[in-house]
Design a protein around this motif. Structure first.
Motif, PDB file in Angstrom:
ATOM      1  N   ASN A 249       0.809  -1.217   0.000  1.00 23.32           N
ATOM      2  CA  ASN A 249       0.000   0.000   0.000  1.00 23.32           C
ATOM      3  C   ASN A 249       0.843   1.268   0.000  1.00 23.32           C
ATOM      4  O   ASN A 249       0.364   2.331   0.380  1.00 23.32           O
ATOM      5  CB  ASN A 249      -0.936   0.004   1.221  1.00 23.32           C
ATOM      6  CG  ASN A 249      -1.993  -1.090   1.106  1.00 23.32           C
ATOM      7  OD1 ASN A 249      -2.634  -1.238   0.078  1.00 23.32           O
ATOM      8  ND2 ASN A 249      -2.146  -1.857   2.182  1.00 23.32           N
ATOM      9  N   GLU A 250       2.108   1.132  -0.419  1.00 15.73           N
ATOM     10  CA  GLU A 250       2.967   2.306  -0.523  1.00 15.73           C
ATOM     11  C   GLU A 250       2.316   3.332  -1.446  1.00 15.73           C
ATOM     12  O   GLU A 250       1.690   2.982  -2.450  1.00 15.73           O
ATOM     13  CB  GLU A 250       4.332   1.885  -1.087  1.00 15.73           C
ATOM     14  CG  GLU A 250       5.339   3.011  -1.164  1.00 15.73           C
ATOM     15  CD  GLU A 250       6.645   2.519  -1.778  1.00 15.73           C
ATOM     16  OE1 GLU A 250       7.289   3.306  -2.472  1.00 15.73           O
ATOM     17  OE2 GLU A 250       6.987   1.348  -1.563  1.00 15.73           O
ATOM     18  N   GLU A 251       2.464   4.593  -1.120  1.00  9.69           N
ATOM     19  CA  GLU A 251       1.769   5.642  -1.860  1.00  9.69           C
ATOM     20  C   GLU A 251       2.125   5.613  -3.342  1.00  9.69           C
ATOM     21  O   GLU A 251       3.266   5.394  -3.726  1.00  9.69           O
ATOM     22  CB  GLU A 251       2.120   7.020  -1.293  1.00  9.69           C
ATOM     23  CG  GLU A 251       1.519   7.291   0.080  1.00  9.69           C
ATOM     24  CD  GLU A 251       1.809   8.710   0.536  1.00  9.69           C
ATOM     25  OE1 GLU A 251       2.191   9.535  -0.308  1.00  9.69           O
ATOM     26  OE2 GLU A 251       1.660   8.968   1.740  1.00  9.69           O
ATOM     27  N   GLU A 252       1.103   5.848  -4.166  1.00  9.19           N
ATOM     28  CA  GLU A 252       1.289   5.933  -5.613  1.00  9.19           C
ATOM     29  C   GLU A 252       2.326   6.999  -5.932  1.00  9.19           C
ATOM     30  O   GLU A 252       2.279   8.118  -5.416  1.00  9.19           O
ATOM     31  CB  GLU A 252      -0.039   6.294  -6.277  1.00  9.19           C
ATOM     32  CG  GLU A 252       0.023   6.397  -7.785  1.00  9.19           C
ATOM     33  CD  GLU A 252       0.081   5.036  -8.467  1.00  9.19           C
ATOM     34  OE1 GLU A 252       0.461   4.985  -9.646  1.00  9.19           O
ATOM     35  OE2 GLU A 252      -0.256   4.043  -7.811  1.00  9.19           O
ATOM     36  N   PRO A 257       7.748   2.153 -10.441  1.00  5.99           N
ATOM     37  CA  PRO A 257       7.117   0.831 -10.460  1.00  5.99           C
ATOM     38  C   PRO A 257       8.112  -0.226 -10.932  1.00  5.99           C
ATOM     39  O   PRO A 257       9.012   0.073 -11.732  1.00  5.99           O
ATOM     40  CB  PRO A 257       5.983   0.993 -11.481  1.00  5.99           C
ATOM     41  CG  PRO A 257       5.761   2.455 -11.592  1.00  5.99           C
ATOM     42  CD  PRO A 257       7.088   3.100 -11.350  1.00  5.99           C
ATOM     43  N   LYS A 280      -0.759  -6.180  -7.759  1.00  6.55           N
ATOM     44  CA  LYS A 280      -1.173  -4.998  -8.526  1.00  6.55           C
ATOM     45  C   LYS A 280      -0.861  -3.717  -7.748  1.00  6.55           C
ATOM     46  O   LYS A 280      -0.507  -2.695  -8.334  1.00  6.55           O
ATOM     47  CB  LYS A 280      -2.673  -5.064  -8.836  1.00  6.55           C
ATOM     48  CG  LYS A 280      -3.038  -5.971  -9.997  1.00  6.55           C
ATOM     49  CD  LYS A 280      -4.507  -5.834 -10.355  1.00  6.55           C
ATOM     50  CE  LYS A 280      -4.823  -4.487 -10.966  1.00  6.55           C
ATOM     51  NZ  LYS A 280      -6.244  -4.384 -11.378  1.00  6.55           N
ATOM     52  N   LYS A 281      -0.974  -3.779  -6.438  1.00  2.00           N
ATOM     53  CA  LYS A 281      -0.647  -2.608  -5.613  1.00  2.00           C
ATOM     54  C   LYS A 281       0.846  -2.286  -5.707  1.00  2.00           C
ATOM     55  O   LYS A 281       1.251  -1.114  -5.707  1.00  2.00           O
ATOM     56  CB  LYS A 281      -1.036  -2.857  -4.162  1.00  2.00           C
ATOM     57  CG  LYS A 281      -2.543  -2.990  -3.939  1.00  2.00           C
ATOM     58  CD  LYS A 281      -2.843  -3.339  -2.486  1.00  2.00           C
ATOM     59  CE  LYS A 281      -4.339  -3.514  -2.253  1.00  2.00           C
ATOM     60  NZ  LYS A 281      -4.640  -3.917  -0.855  1.00  2.00           N
ATOM     61  N   LYS A 284       1.620  -0.874  -9.251  1.00  2.00           N
ATOM     62  CA  LYS A 284       1.118   0.494  -9.406  1.00  2.00           C
ATOM     63  C   LYS A 284       0.600   0.714 -10.829  1.00  2.00           C
ATOM     64  O   LYS A 284      -0.368   0.130 -11.247  1.00  2.00           O
ATOM     65  CB  LYS A 284       2.192   1.513  -9.032  1.00  2.00           C
ATOM     66  CG  LYS A 284       2.679   1.413  -7.586  1.00  2.00           C
ATOM     67  CD  LYS A 284       3.651   2.530  -7.290  1.00  2.00           C
ATOM     68  CE  LYS A 284       4.154   2.452  -5.851  1.00  2.00           C
ATOM     69  NZ  LYS A 284       5.047   1.317  -5.640  1.00  2.00           N
ATOM     70  N   ARG A 285       1.285   1.534 -11.582  1.00  2.00           N
ATOM     71  CA  ARG A 285       0.828   1.893 -12.918  1.00  2.00           C
ATOM     72  C   ARG A 285       1.748   1.249 -13.954  1.00  2.00           C
ATOM     73  O   ARG A 285       2.804   0.749 -13.637  1.00  2.00           O
ATOM     74  CB  ARG A 285       0.864   3.409 -13.080  1.00  2.00           C
ATOM     75  CG  ARG A 285       2.271   3.955 -12.906  1.00  2.00           C
ATOM     76  CD  ARG A 285       2.298   5.456 -12.669  1.00  2.00           C
ATOM     77  NE  ARG A 285       3.664   5.944 -12.538  1.00  2.00           N
ATOM     78  CZ  ARG A 285       4.350   5.886 -11.418  1.00  2.00           C
ATOM     79  NH1 ARG A 285       3.813   5.348 -10.337  1.00  2.00           N
ATOM     80  NH2 ARG A 285       5.584   6.346 -11.359  1.00  2.00           N
TER      81      ARG A 285
END
Length: 417
Positions: A249-252, A257, A280-281, A284-285
């Motif tokens: 859950n590290e910040e976006e 990535p 997926k978390k 990230k992107r």
């Protein structure tokens, strides 16, 4: 359990307690004392030094109550002298892993990494979510099959290794030293660095070859090392001694990535849906490759599958009981469910192939004995529920050089992009 000394009773730390017990002990009967206090067991062994009618077992972090009770019942393996050692197990397993990894899927992984567009292809970020003793890191920096080569444009690798078993830390630090990495920081996250140089071996008579060398390394075969044109490459390892999900859950946008997430002997330990959601978390992107070698496929065999006897199930049934016990513990033994979960979350499978553990009783002795230990500890309750005694099956299985085959799959996929 013994009474409290506050009421004047003799306790387990008192030799007189055992004197009284031994006086009333019938012939042929043994007592087992289990404790986490070495002093108590020393007292017991002193009292019973001559007749040895009391057996002692010490509970430790590596030898918990469950393991001890299974050993007492004779369910912990075929060799009563065998003591499970997780470091020896991982080292033995890595040898078997090396022979099992599907080379076709591995080559597809290298191709996929090579297709990362410029300028992002010069710096790779790899996240290893089940690092163990860094077996996959060894492979990624291998001079023969790794990601750094004369043809590769990779100049640096950022390798994040997650390992939740803190007891492995001393051995992991030893492995990093063994691999020639320099320690940069010796507190969490532990950081290591190594630089690699491409060089040319000059063997005279017009023969030479391009080779991969560690910085400051020496050539083999007596060849002279000549610095070759081109760049050096470096690998920085960040060792995180915690569960990878702690950072899911590290910040976006907090960090780049990963280009690749790898988990060897790992994906079958989780529910596929939960695993992909957490990965997926981390991804990230953008586009992230997933590589899961040695994913157990739910089938174990041996060379000569024996039928049932009055006291034991058939080998086929025994392995089925073992698999059911693994599923009860939350393992996924169907790789197709993992593939479905990847596709459900917008991913695509790039490659898949068989990776079979071949465990020879002689050549892979420690791994073979560990598998016996796993059968004994994991399947004992299932055997009992089915009306069988696992001790008899293990004793029978031991006879005749029963080499094991464990059928796994290597899966290469892409999330996003």
């Amino acid at each position: 359990m013994t009474p409290s000394s506050s009421n004047g009773f003799k306790t387990k730390s008192s030799p007189k307690f055992y004197d009284q017990v031994l006086e009333e002990l019938e012939d042929g009967v043994e007592i087992v004392v289990i404790d986490d206090n070495e002093r108590v067991l020393e007292v017991v062994e002193t009292v019973d030094k001559e007749k040895r009618r009391i057996k002692t077992h010490l509970i430790t972090d590596d030898n918990d109550l469950r393991d001890v009770l299974l050993k007492v019942q004779g369910c912990a393996g075929v060799d009563s002298r065998f003591e499970f050692d997780e470091v020896k197990y991982l080292r033995a397993k890595n040898v078997v892993d090396d022979s099992a990894i599907n080379e076709d899927v591995w080559r597809k992984l290298l191709v996929a990494l090579g297709e990362i567009p410029a300028p992002f292809n010069t710096h790779l970020k790899i996240v290893d979510v089940g690092a163990g003793l860094l077996h996959m890191l060894r492979r990624f920096v291998s001079p023969t099959v790794g990601v750094i080569s004369p043809e590769s444009k990779v100049q640096s690798v950022e390798y994040h290794a997650y390992e939740g078993n803190v007891r492995l830390l001393p051995e992991i630090l030893s492995v990093m030293e063994e691999m020639g990495f320099r320690t940069v920081t010796s507190s969490p996250p532990y950081t290591f660095f190594k630089e690699f140089r491409w060089a040319e071996d000059n063997f005279g008579r017009g023969r030479s070859r391009r080779s991969w060398w560690s910085w400051g390394g020496r050539g083999g075969d007596g060849g002279e090392i000549i610095e070759a044109e081109g760049r050096d490459a470096s690998v920085t390892v960040y060792l995180h001694m915690r569960d990878f999900r702690d950072d899911a859950n590290e910040e976006e946008g907090a960090s780049k990535p990963p280009d690749l997430i790898v988990g060897s002997c790992f994906a079958d330990l989780f529910d596929p849906e939960d695993l992909i959601v957490n990965l997926k978390k981390i991804a990230k992107r953008g586009s992230t490759l997933l590589y899961f070698p040695i994913t157990y496929g739910g089938m174990t065999t041996c060379g000569d599958m024996r039928p049932a006897t009055e006291q034991t199930p058939s080998d086929t049934k025994a392995f089925a009981i073992y698999n059911e016990a693994l599923e009860d513990q939350g393992h996924n033994l169907d790789p197709s469910r993992l593939i479905s979960a990847i596709e459900k979350h917008g991913g695509s499978v790039l490659g898949s192939g068989a990776s079979v553990w071949k465990i020879d009783e002689v050549e892979n002795a420690w791994m073979w004995k560990t598998m016996m230990y796993f059968f004994g500890t994991t399947a004992a309750a299932g055997f009992a529920d089915a009306g069988y005694d696992i001790k008899h099956w293990l004793a029978l299985f031991k006879k005749g050089g029963r080499n094991l085959r464990v059928y796994n799959r290597d899966i290469l996929a892409r999330l996003g992009g």
